[in-house]
Scaffold this motif. Structure first.
Motif, short mmCIF file in Angstrom:
data_model
loop_
_atom_site.label_atom_id
_atom_site.label_comp_id
_atom_site.label_asym_id
_atom_site.label_seq_id
_atom_site.Cartn_x
_atom_site.Cartn_y
_atom_site.Cartn_z
N SER A 105 -32.04 47.92 -29.00
CA SER A 105 -32.60 48.56 -30.19
C SER A 105 -31.80 48.13 -31.42
CB SER A 105 -32.57 50.08 -30.04
OG SER A 105 -31.24 50.55 -30.07
N GLU A 106 -32.45 48.26 -32.56
CA GLU A 106 -31.85 47.78 -33.80
C GLU A 106 -30.57 48.50 -34.17
OE1 GLU A 106 -36.34 47.06 -34.22
OE2 GLU A 106 -35.05 48.58 -33.33
N THR A 107 -30.45 49.78 -33.86
CA THR A 107 -29.26 50.53 -34.29
C THR A 107 -28.21 50.69 -33.19
OG1 THR A 107 -30.27 52.67 -33.75
CG2 THR A 107 -30.55 51.85 -36.02
N ARG A 108 -28.63 50.61 -31.92
CA ARG A 108 -27.70 50.86 -30.83
C ARG A 108 -27.44 49.64 -29.96
NH1 ARG A 108 -31.62 54.45 -30.39
NH2 ARG A 108 -32.23 53.63 -28.39
N GLY A 109 -28.27 48.64 -30.05
CA GLY A 109 -28.14 47.49 -29.17
C GLY A 109 -28.47 47.89 -27.74
N LEU A 110 -27.90 47.17 -26.79
CA LEU A 110 -28.07 47.51 -25.38
C LEU A 110 -26.94 48.45 -24.98
CD1 LEU A 110 -28.96 43.99 -23.95
CD2 LEU A 110 -30.48 45.97 -24.12
N GLY A 111 -27.28 49.58 -24.43
CA GLY A 111 -26.27 50.54 -24.02
C GLY A 111 -25.42 50.00 -22.87
N PRO A 112 -24.25 50.62 -22.65
CA PRO A 112 -23.35 50.16 -21.60
C PRO A 112 -23.99 50.11 -20.21
CG PRO A 112 -22.27 51.80 -22.98
CD PRO A 112 -23.70 51.74 -23.41
N ALA A 113 -24.84 51.07 -19.88
CA ALA A 113 -25.47 51.08 -18.55
C ALA A 113 -26.39 49.89 -18.37
CB ALA A 113 -26.23 52.39 -18.34
N VAL A 114 -27.16 49.55 -19.39
CA VAL A 114 -28.06 48.40 -19.29
C VAL A 114 -27.25 47.11 -19.31
CG1 VAL A 114 -29.91 47.12 -20.43
CG2 VAL A 114 -30.03 49.61 -20.27
N LEU A 115 -26.29 47.03 -20.21
CA LEU A 115 -25.47 45.83 -20.32
C LEU A 115 -24.72 45.55 -19.01
CD1 LEU A 115 -25.01 43.73 -22.49
CD2 LEU A 115 -23.04 45.03 -23.27
N ALA A 116 -24.35 46.60 -18.30
CA ALA A 116 -23.63 46.43 -17.03
C ALA A 116 -24.49 45.79 -15.95
CB ALA A 116 -23.11 47.79 -16.54
N THR A 117 -25.81 45.77 -16.13
CA THR A 117 -26.68 45.14 -15.14
C THR A 117 -26.71 43.61 -15.28
OG1 THR A 117 -28.72 45.32 -16.46
CG2 THR A 117 -28.15 47.20 -15.03
N PHE A 118 -26.05 43.09 -16.30
CA PHE A 118 -25.99 41.65 -16.55
C PHE A 118 -24.60 41.13 -16.21
CE2 PHE A 118 -29.33 43.18 -19.25
CZ PHE A 118 -30.28 42.18 -19.23
N ALA A 119 -24.55 40.04 -15.46
CA ALA A 119 -23.26 39.38 -15.20
C ALA A 119 -22.71 38.88 -16.53
CB ALA A 119 -23.47 38.22 -14.23
N PRO A 120 -21.39 38.76 -16.66
CA PRO A 120 -20.81 38.28 -17.92
C PRO A 120 -21.42 36.96 -18.40
CG PRO A 120 -19.08 39.17 -16.55
CD PRO A 120 -20.35 39.16 -15.71
N GLY A 121 -21.75 36.06 -17.50
CA GLY A 121 -22.33 34.78 -17.88
C GLY A 121 -23.77 34.88 -18.37
N GLN A 122 -24.37 36.06 -18.18
CA GLN A 122 -25.76 36.28 -18.62
C GLN A 122 -25.81 37.11 -19.90
OE1 GLN A 122 -26.53 33.85 -16.17
NE2 GLN A 122 -28.50 34.75 -16.58
N ARG A 123 -24.68 37.29 -20.53
CA ARG A 123 -24.61 38.03 -21.81
C ARG A 123 -24.34 37.01 -22.91
NH1 ARG A 123 -20.33 42.58 -19.74
NH2 ARG A 123 -21.57 43.25 -17.94
N VAL A 124 -25.37 36.67 -23.64
CA VAL A 124 -25.21 35.65 -24.67
C VAL A 124 -24.95 36.29 -26.02
CG1 VAL A 124 -26.51 33.85 -23.46
CG2 VAL A 124 -27.71 35.39 -24.99
N ARG A 125 -24.01 35.71 -26.72
CA ARG A 125 -23.58 36.23 -28.02
C ARG A 125 -24.37 35.56 -29.12
NH1 ARG A 125 -18.90 34.62 -27.59
NH2 ARG A 125 -18.89 32.83 -28.97
#
Length: 129
Positions: A101-121
């Motif tokens: 979302s525009e103000t919160r981004g991806l929350g920690p619970a959702v972000l945790a479902t992605f491996a570090p290599g699948q989190r693009v900056r």
């Protein structure tokens, strides 16, 4: 082509612009509830213009439902907290990009479902005010 996922989008014109982008590029769009607006919102329609009928989109009631629908695809979380620059991976047809979302981004619970290599900056430039 690619899949674009908007996780709990809040701003109708932003979603309308992305709908128009998806219509023009052939990308499929996934919207994960709750939405911060109605799909009948006039601001959404104005931003989407006449492309709404050309958008291939799906509404999902939750992140687990959306991720299950995308099973077998490579999922990338697009986040300012990513460990991999957005231009580093070799993307393939069928890959999915998940935006928070525009103000919160991806929350920690959702972000945790992605491996570090699948989190693009996606670097955000500082704004001058």
């Amino acid at each position: 082509m690619f899949e674009v996922v908007l996780f709990e989008p809040e701003i109708p014109p932003n979603t309308g612009n992305i709908m128009r982008l998806c219509a023009n590029t052939g990308c499929r769009l996934h919207l994960v509830r709750p939405l911060g607006f109605s799909l009948a919102d006039k601001k959404l329609a104005r931003a989407c213009m006449d492309y709404r009928a050309d958008v291939d989109y799906t509404l999902h009631d939750s992140w687990p439902q959306c991720s299950a629908a995308l099973a077998g695809r490579r999922l990338y979380a697009v986040t300012t907290r990513g460990e991999v620059r957005y231009d580093a991976p070799r993307y393939q047809a069928g890959d999915a990009f998940v935006f928070g979302s525009e103000t919160r981004g991806l929350g920690p619970a959702v972000l945790a479902t992605f491996a570090p290599g699948q989190r693009v900056r996606l670097p955000m430039l500082p704004t001058s005010r």
